[in-house]
Design a protein around this motif. Structure first.
Motif: not given
Length: 131
Positions: A7-19, A46-54
Motif C-alpha cells: 500500500x502507499x500513503x501518497x497517491x500522487x506518486x502513482x499519478x506521476x508514474x501513470x498508474x 493490480x489494485x485488489x482493494x481500497x481502504x479508508x485511512x492509513x
C-alpha cells in the motif's frame, strides 16, 4: 509463489508514474483512500482493494495475507517500507500477534520502487498458495 502485497500513503506518486489519473489522485487524497495492490502471476501491478485511512490499509495487507499464506510457523516474513518504519513495525506486530510468526525482517524499499511508489510505501512479502 512469493506474494507481495503493498500500500502507499501518497497517491500522487502513482499519478506521476501513470498508474492512476490526476482526478483519481486528487479525489483519493481528499477522501484518504489508500489502495492495496499486488503483482499478479503475469507480473502486472493490480489494485485488489481500497481502504479508508492509513491504519485500515495496513490492516488490509495482513488480512490479504491471511487468505493465501502457507506454513506460517516456518516462514520468515519480510516487510519493506519507504521511510515509514513505525508503519512497518505496526504491520510486523500485527503479523506476529495474529499468526504467531517468530521472524519478521524489516528493511527499506529500493530506490527504483521508492521513486514509483513514494514515501509511505509498506510492502509485505510471504509465501502463499498463489502469487
Amino acid at each position: 509463489n512469493l506474494c507481495h502485497w503493498f500500500t502507499v500513503d501518497d497517491l500522487h506518486f502513482l499519478k506521476r508514474g501513470g498508474r492512476i489519473s490526476a482526478a483519481t489522485a486528487v479525489l483519493g487524497t481528499m477522501l484518504s483512500i489508500k489502495p492495496v495492490m499486488h503483482v499478479d502471476n503475469e507480473g502486472h501491478l493490480i489494485k485488489v482493494g481500497t481502504a479508508r485511512g492509513r491504519n485500515a490499509s495496513l490492516k488490509a495487507l495482513v488480512d490479504h495475507m491471511e487468505e493465501t499464506v502457507l506454513d506460517l510457523k516456518d516462514q520468515v516474513i519480510f516487510i519493506s517500507h519507504g521511510d515509514c518504519l513505525a508503519d512497518a513495525q505496526k504491520v510486523a506486530d500485527d503479523v506476529k500477534s495474529r499468526f504467531g510468526v517468530e521472524t519478521v525482517i524489516i528493511n527499506y524499499v529500493g530506490p527504483v520502487i521508492g521513486a514509483h511508489s513514494g514515501p509511505g510505501t509498506v510492502a509485505l512479502f510471504f509465501l502463499g498458495s498463489e502469487r
